[in-house]
Design a protein around this motif. Structure first.
Motif, PDB file in Angstrom:
ATOM      1  N   ASP A 109      81.226   1.125  52.045  1.00 15.71           N
ATOM      2  CA  ASP A 109      80.670  -0.119  51.507  1.00 15.71           C
ATOM      3  C   ASP A 109      81.719  -1.224  51.630  1.00 15.71           C
ATOM      4  O   ASP A 109      82.601  -1.359  50.780  1.00 15.71           O
ATOM      5  CB  ASP A 109      80.275   0.099  50.045  1.00 15.71           C
ATOM      6  N   ALA A 133      81.836  -3.649  48.665  1.00 14.97           N
ATOM      7  CA  ALA A 133      82.538  -3.099  47.507  1.00 14.97           C
ATOM      8  C   ALA A 133      84.033  -3.053  47.747  1.00 14.97           C
ATOM      9  O   ALA A 133      84.827  -3.289  46.831  1.00 14.97           O
ATOM     10  CB  ALA A 133      82.009  -1.703  47.188  1.00 14.97           C
ATOM     11  N   SER A 157      81.009   3.644  48.261  1.00 11.42           N
ATOM     12  CA  SER A 157      81.845   2.783  47.426  1.00 11.42           C
ATOM     13  C   SER A 157      83.056   3.569  46.940  1.00 11.42           C
ATOM     14  O   SER A 157      83.050   4.810  46.938  1.00 11.42           O
ATOM     15  CB  SER A 157      81.047   2.291  46.215  1.00 11.42           C
TER      16      SER A 157
END
Length: 252
Positions: free
Chosen positions: A66, A69, A29
């Motif tokens: 991610d 994200a 992330s």
């Protein structure tokens, strides 16, 4: 320093960072990457730290960037895609220039952005059954953390194209065979092997290792002739030499 998505520990002169989002297989992330960059900056300047290990908590090293994200960050405005790209490349620069040898311990999934992250390290140990791959083409995303340049330099352009074109992962054992990682070991021995390698490194001059790391990294970017000039002209102060020579004389 308090972190949300990583854990930083010390075992004497060894720093250990764990990517710590196990519920997402440690997907990278924006916040995790930012925290990792901060931790590496601190460790890089810590003279009491001589070796760095980075591993993943739970079932994987990291499943890669991610994407969920990233999409949320674009909507919410808290992060931008440019920021995570810049932070990732800054991590590569820090790992390249920090005096400490940095070792990645890879198990479970290690895909795409995580594979790029893995290749930032000086040394890599993988679990035999790790799954290491490049899936940029599966998602229609271009590499921005050096996949297209680092991977063929490690495994050769034919194998790199095969991995990137098919998006099929290889095992840790296969990664060792083709030169993508230093060694592969059974999963249950992964961390132990990393600590043993770190302790082997600690037996030697940290200042000399830092200088040799610099020479290797600089030399790999130029021709042999230019690299030999870099080595010949490089001057640095090694102040722990006397300590090691005395230990040698004592143990003869």
């Amino acid at each position: 320093m308090t972190y949300q998505d990583i854990i930083v520990e010390r075992q004497a002169a060894i720093a250990i960072i764990s990517l710590n989002r196990p519920a997402t297989l440690n997907a990278l992330s924006p916040n995790m990457i930012r925290e990792l960059k901060t931790a590496l900056q601190i460790i890089s300047g810590d003279e009491s730290c001589k070796v760095l290990l980075v591993k993943g908590a739970g079932r994987a090293f990291s499943a890669g960037v991610d994407l969920k994200a990233m999409n949320e960050s674009l909507v919410g405005g808290q992060f931008t895609a440019d920021e995570i790209l810049q932070d990732g490349n800054q991590i590569a620069r820090i790992l390249r220039t920090m005096p400490q040898p940095a070792i990645a311990l890879v198990h479970g999934h290690c895909y795409t952005g995580a594979t790029e992250l893995m290749m930032f390290f000086d040394l890599i140990i993988a679990a035999e059954d790790a799954k290491i791959g490049d899936t940029h083409a599966k998602w229609g995303i271009l590499p921005k953390w050096g996949m297209s340049q680092r991977l063929p330099r490690l495994v050769g352009v034919l194998k790199a194209k095969e991995m990137s074109f098919t998006c099929k992962p290889i095992s840790g054992k296969e990664a060792e065979r083709i030169g993508l990682v230093n060694k592969s070991v059974p999963l249950e021995e992964l961390e132990k092997t990393g600590i043993e390698m770190a302790n082997d490194i600690l037996q030697n001059s940290a200042q000399t290792i830092a200088a040799i790391k610099h020479l290797y990294n600089e030399g790999m970017d130029v021709s042999l002739v230019e690299g030999l000039k870099i080595e010949s002209n490089y001057i640095t102060q090694i102040t722990d030499r006397t300590e090691f020579l005395r230990a040698f004389e004592k143990n003869k």
